[in-house]
Design a protein around this motif. Structure first.
Motif, PDB file in Angstrom:
ATOM      1  N   MET A  74      79.822  64.620  62.148  1.00 54.82           N
ATOM      2  CA  MET A  74      80.502  66.078  62.564  1.00 54.82           C
ATOM      3  C   MET A  74      80.867  66.772  61.184  1.00 54.82           C
ATOM      4  O   MET A  74      81.442  65.906  60.482  1.00 54.82           O
ATOM      5  CB  MET A  74      81.346  66.059  63.541  1.00 54.82           C
ATOM      6  N   VAL A  75      80.528  67.733  60.994  1.00 55.37           N
ATOM      7  CA  VAL A  75      81.081  68.570  59.739  1.00 55.37           C
ATOM      8  C   VAL A  75      81.942  69.830  60.072  1.00 55.37           C
ATOM      9  O   VAL A  75      81.640  70.628  61.335  1.00 55.37           O
ATOM     10  CB  VAL A  75      79.987  68.947  59.096  1.00 55.37           C
ATOM     11  N   GLN A  80      73.756  65.776  62.567  1.00 51.50           N
ATOM     12  CA  GLN A  80      74.996  66.287  62.492  1.00 51.50           C
ATOM     13  C   GLN A  80      75.479  67.566  63.483  1.00 51.50           C
ATOM     14  O   GLN A  80      74.423  68.272  63.593  1.00 51.50           O
ATOM     15  CB  GLN A  80      75.358  66.525  61.041  1.00 51.50           C
ATOM     16  N   PHE A  81      76.555  67.435  63.908  1.00 49.51           N
ATOM     17  CA  PHE A  81      77.053  68.530  64.794  1.00 49.51           C
ATOM     18  C   PHE A  81      78.166  69.472  64.021  1.00 49.51           C
ATOM     19  O   PHE A  81      78.786  68.730  63.584  1.00 49.51           O
ATOM     20  CB  PHE A  81      77.398  68.288  65.942  1.00 49.51           C
ATOM     21  N   ASP A  82      78.437  70.780  64.268  1.00 51.70           N
ATOM     22  CA  ASP A  82      79.275  71.622  63.601  1.00 51.70           C
ATOM     23  C   ASP A  82      80.585  71.521  64.441  1.00 51.70           C
ATOM     24  O   ASP A  82      80.312  71.609  65.824  1.00 51.70           O
ATOM     25  CB  ASP A  82      78.772  72.968  63.405  1.00 51.70           C
ATOM     26  N   VAL A  83      81.675  71.239  64.044  1.00 56.71           N
ATOM     27  CA  VAL A  83      83.134  71.523  64.715  1.00 56.71           C
ATOM     28  C   VAL A  83      83.905  72.298  63.708  1.00 56.71           C
ATOM     29  O   VAL A  83      83.607  72.677  62.643  1.00 56.71           O
ATOM     30  CB  VAL A  83      83.725  70.011  65.164  1.00 56.71           C
ATOM     31  N   ASP A  84      85.035  73.071  64.643  1.00 60.22           N
ATOM     32  CA  ASP A  84      85.899  73.833  63.944  1.00 60.22           C
ATOM     33  C   ASP A  84      86.900  72.988  63.161  1.00 60.22           C
ATOM     34  O   ASP A  84      87.457  73.543  62.100  1.00 60.22           O
ATOM     35  CB  ASP A  84      86.623  74.807  65.116  1.00 60.22           C
ATOM     36  N   ILE A 136      83.847  65.875  56.413  1.00 60.97           N
ATOM     37  CA  ILE A 136      83.061  65.265  57.492  1.00 60.97           C
ATOM     38  C   ILE A 136      83.440  63.862  58.154  1.00 60.97           C
ATOM     39  O   ILE A 136      84.694  63.498  57.664  1.00 60.97           O
ATOM     40  CB  ILE A 136      81.674  64.735  56.830  1.00 60.97           C
ATOM     41  N   ALA A 137      83.032  63.506  59.200  1.00 61.54           N
ATOM     42  CA  ALA A 137      83.179  62.169  59.918  1.00 61.54           C
ATOM     43  C   ALA A 137      82.096  61.726  60.697  1.00 61.54           C
ATOM     44  O   ALA A 137      81.147  62.455  61.149  1.00 61.54           O
ATOM     45  CB  ALA A 137      84.471  62.368  60.869  1.00 61.54           C
ATOM     46  N   VAL A 138      81.836  60.317  60.820  1.00 62.29           N
ATOM     47  CA  VAL A 138      80.849  59.990  61.254  1.00 62.29           C
ATOM     48  C   VAL A 138      81.207  58.880  62.353  1.00 62.29           C
ATOM     49  O   VAL A 138      81.850  58.126  62.229  1.00 62.29           O
ATOM     50  CB  VAL A 138      79.759  58.937  60.301  1.00 62.29           C
ATOM     51  N   PHE A 139      80.306  58.909  63.724  1.00 59.43           N
ATOM     52  CA  PHE A 139      80.809  58.256  64.785  1.00 59.43           C
ATOM     53  C   PHE A 139      79.684  57.496  65.358  1.00 59.43           C
ATOM     54  O   PHE A 139      78.503  57.998  65.246  1.00 59.43           O
ATOM     55  CB  PHE A 139      81.743  59.078  65.935  1.00 59.43           C
TER      56      PHE A 139
END
Lengths: 129, 131
Positions: free
Chosen positions: B127-128, B82-86, B114-117
């Motif tokens: 992404m979280v 997972q990667f962090d996003v604002d 969260i969301a998953v792609f």
């Protein structure tokens, strides 16, 4: 629905069903992100959220895994690294992120990053060279 | 000891480099030939270019257990990392506009969103956003 989405639904029911508790703690992190230079404390957060500070402290620790003060310190140290990298002096960076004592700032910086502010400043200066 | 590098198994390094740089806006850091058509290929976050490197590793092509593990996670919808996003919603809309396929749409899970792609290289990525 795949297995992962089913698991998410289960966790939401099991761990995050008390929305009023979540509403109490959500919003404090962005507040700290935007006001880390100010004199922030638990009394202020409890007034903003209309709950007792001890209740707020317990909930925050439960849902985020650390206390608001611990998060505030992390945020201040992180931002001081940005300011030092940008060329600010250590004393200026210390004041800029809201620490009143250079001694406590240096001690916390060392504990959180593994470097003293001076060591951090020198290592970044060398990288620029 | 330092955490300098994390790896992610990819089926095709060229495709992975395109996806991670063009869609996710990561930056290529190292690209070193390591025999055959394999490369030591790493990318870093555009927002943290001195942060940990992500190795786009051609393991599934070379090693059956990695391929099986990657496939099993993908089929179960489980993200590899997972990667962090604002802002998850904003990034969801940006990536959807670029044709990226999501298996989990923006979902609030307690104090995170969260969301998953699909990264098109055999992995699902979460992404979280911390709320």
């Amino acid at each position: 629905m795949n297995r992962y989405n089913r698991e998410i639904a289960k966790i939401k029911d099991a761990c995050y069903s008390k929305q009023w508790q979540l509403d109490t703690v959500i919003g404090i992190k962005p507040y700290i992100d935007n006001h880390y230079q100010d004199d922030l404390n638990l009394d202020l957060f409890s007034r903003i959220k209309f709950v007792s500070k001890y209740h707020l402290l317990r909930l925050y620790k439960r849902y985020y895994g650390l206390t608001p003060k611990q998060y505030l310190i992390d945020k201040r140290v992180e931002m001081s690294k940005v300011y030092i990298r940008d060329g600010m002096s250590i004393t200026e960076a210390c004041n800029e992120v809201g620490f009143e004592s250079l001694g406590s700032f240096s001690a916390l910086f060392k504990r959180k990053t593994g470097f003293t502010p001076t060591e951090f400043q020198k290592s970044n200066f060398r990288e620029v060279e | 000891m330092k955490i300098k590098l994390l790896s992610i198994p990819v089926n095709d390094q060229n495709q992975a480099l395109s996806f991670y740089t063009e869609k996710l806006q990561f930056v290529k850091k190292l690209d070193i030939p390591v025999g055959g058509d394999n490369r030591w290929l790493t990318v870093v976050s555009n927002e943290e270019q001195d942060g940990p490197e992500l190795l786009l590793e051609p393991a599934p092509k070379e090693f059956r257990p990695t391929r099986d593990y990657q496939k099993a996670l993908f089929e179960a919808g489980i993200p590899y990392t997972q990667f962090d996003v604002d802002d998850v919603q904003k990034e969801f809309e940006r990536l959807t506009g670029l044709g990226v396929e999501f298996t989990t749409h923006p979902t609030v899970m307690g104090t995170v969103k969260i969301a998953v792609f699909n990264d098109t290289c055999g992995n699902l990525i979460q992404m979280v956003e911390i709320l």
